[in-house]
Design a protein around this motif. Structure first.
Motif, short mmCIF file in Angstrom:
data_model
loop_
_atom_site.label_atom_id
_atom_site.label_comp_id
_atom_site.label_asym_id
_atom_site.label_seq_id
_atom_site.Cartn_x
_atom_site.Cartn_y
_atom_site.Cartn_z
N ASN A 255 0.83 -1.21 0.00
CA ASN A 255 0.00 0.00 0.00
C ASN A 255 0.86 1.25 0.00
O ASN A 255 0.55 2.24 -0.68
CB ASN A 255 -0.93 0.00 1.22
N SER A 257 3.90 1.48 -1.21
CA SER A 257 4.52 1.58 -2.54
C SER A 257 3.54 2.16 -3.54
O SER A 257 3.90 3.03 -4.36
CB SER A 257 4.99 0.19 -3.00
N ARG A 258 2.27 1.70 -3.48
CA ARG A 258 1.26 2.24 -4.40
C ARG A 258 1.02 3.72 -4.13
O ARG A 258 0.86 4.51 -5.07
CB ARG A 258 -0.04 1.46 -4.27
N LEU A 259 0.99 4.08 -2.83
CA LEU A 259 0.77 5.49 -2.49
C LEU A 259 1.93 6.35 -2.98
O LEU A 259 1.73 7.45 -3.52
CB LEU A 259 0.61 5.62 -0.97
N GLU A 260 3.15 5.86 -2.80
CA GLU A 260 4.32 6.61 -3.27
C GLU A 260 4.29 6.75 -4.78
O GLU A 260 4.65 7.81 -5.31
CB GLU A 260 5.60 5.90 -2.82
N ALA A 261 3.90 5.67 -5.47
CA ALA A 261 3.82 5.74 -6.94
C ALA A 261 2.77 6.76 -7.38
O ALA A 261 2.99 7.54 -8.32
CB ALA A 261 3.50 4.36 -7.50
N THR A 262 1.64 6.79 -6.69
CA THR A 262 0.58 7.75 -7.03
C THR A 262 1.05 9.18 -6.79
O THR A 262 0.81 10.07 -7.61
CB THR A 262 -0.67 7.46 -6.18
N LEU A 263 1.72 9.40 -5.65
CA LEU A 263 2.23 10.75 -5.34
C LEU A 263 3.28 11.18 -6.37
O LEU A 263 3.32 12.35 -6.77
CB LEU A 263 2.82 10.76 -3.93
N GLN A 265 3.44 10.20 -9.50
CA GLN A 265 2.74 10.51 -10.75
C GLN A 265 2.08 11.89 -10.68
O GLN A 265 2.12 12.67 -11.63
CB GLN A 265 1.69 9.44 -11.05
N GLU A 266 1.46 12.20 -9.53
CA GLU A 266 0.82 13.51 -9.37
C GLU A 266 1.85 14.63 -9.40
O GLU A 266 1.62 15.70 -9.99
CB GLU A 266 0.03 13.54 -8.05
N LYS A 267 3.00 14.38 -8.78
CA LYS A 267 4.06 15.39 -8.78
C LYS A 267 4.58 15.63 -10.19
O LYS A 267 4.80 16.79 -10.60
CB LYS A 267 5.19 14.93 -7.86
#
Length: 279
Positions: A255, A257-263, A265-267
């Motif tokens: 979870n 890792s997925r959150l870091e990946a999402t952040l 992508q947003e950045k």
């Protein structure tokens, strides 16, 4: 030497005083003793004669059996206790047969298979618990100690924070852990972490999402199994809970890792948008 003579003299005086009592005198006569000639040495000789008169093969077997039975009272582990109990029963059976005591013979003869069955169950439990520590974490061996219970869709098994008193094993149906959104299929264990928490509280909420059947076992019964089986079950349970904690940790890492990946992508998207605005 003088102290032993003094003790003998004191005991003789006590015996003389006791024999002056009419009731005690009658008892002594029934025991085959002369109330007018009761001394410390005479009493010892009388006891020695009784022991010699009762030294028979049957009584010797009964004595050995009694020693084993007393030994069981001093044992804390159930497997050695059952073995000692069976040995004691065997000696009492032989004693009953030699003395012609049908009651003694039948009583301990019936106790032998009872202890043998319980010993076999304990050894099987220890063996399966030991196998579990070596990689086989099947819960089949625990099922004979569990009680069946059925749930319908929408039923809640327990809530987070509730007092925990039992553990569950899913047999049919599906169950959902609300807090982490994990679906539990048949063969999964639930509620074991509540057994280890300091205040025995549930760490999550589980509800039934498809009609099913579970097997339950109380924490009190788990403690009985733990103390009866040479503590092999304790290690088995440690393996189970460690596996659950590792799974939860892995799920948490995924979870994160997925959150870091999402952040990330947003950045990246914001930087791209900012670059287009400057252009």
């Amino acid at each position: 030497m003088n102290s032993s003579v003094d003790r003998s003299t004191i005991l003789n005086r006590i015996l003389d005083t006791a024999t002056d009592n009419l009731r005690i005198a009658k008892i002594l006569v029934r025991m085959g003793l002369d109330p007018n000639n009761i001394t410390y040495d005479a009493l010892l000789n009388w006891l020695f004669e009784i022991v010699l008169a009762n030294i028979t093969l049957a009584n010797m077997f009964a004595l050995i059996g009694a020693i084993f039975f007393v030994a069981t009272l001093l044992m804390q582990r159930m497997v050695p206790l059952r073995v000692a109990n069976m040995v004691g029963c065997t000696f009492f059976v032989i004693s009953g047969a030699l003395s012609g005591s049908v009651a003694t013979f039948l009583l301990y003869l019936l106790l032998l298979p009872v202890n043998a069955v319980r010993l076999r169950q304990l050894l099987n439990l220890v063996k399966k618990a030991r196998n579990a520590t070596q990689g086989d974490r099947s819960m089949e061996w625990l099922k004979p100690f569990m009680i069946e219970r059925r749930y319908r869709r929408g039923d809640r098994l327990f809530r987070k924070g509730d007092a925990a008193t039992e553990m569950f094993l899913t047999v049919t149906g599906k169950f959902l852990v609300n807090e982490i959104g994990v679906e539990l299929a048949p063969g999964r264990l639930m509620g074991e972490l509540g057994f280890l928490t300091p205040n025995n509280r549930r760490t999550g909420t589980v509800e039934c999402i498809e009609d099913g059947q579970v097997l339950t076992i109380t924490y009190e019964r788990l403690l009985e199994i733990y103390f009866q089986n040479d503590q092999q079950f304790g290690y088995y349970f440690l393996v189970l809970t460690s596996q659950r904690l590792l799974e939860n940790n892995q799920r948490l890492q995924e979870n994160i890792s997925r959150l870091e990946a999402t952040l990330a992508q947003e950045k990246a998207a914001r930087q791209t948008s900012a670059g287009h605005g400057i252009a």
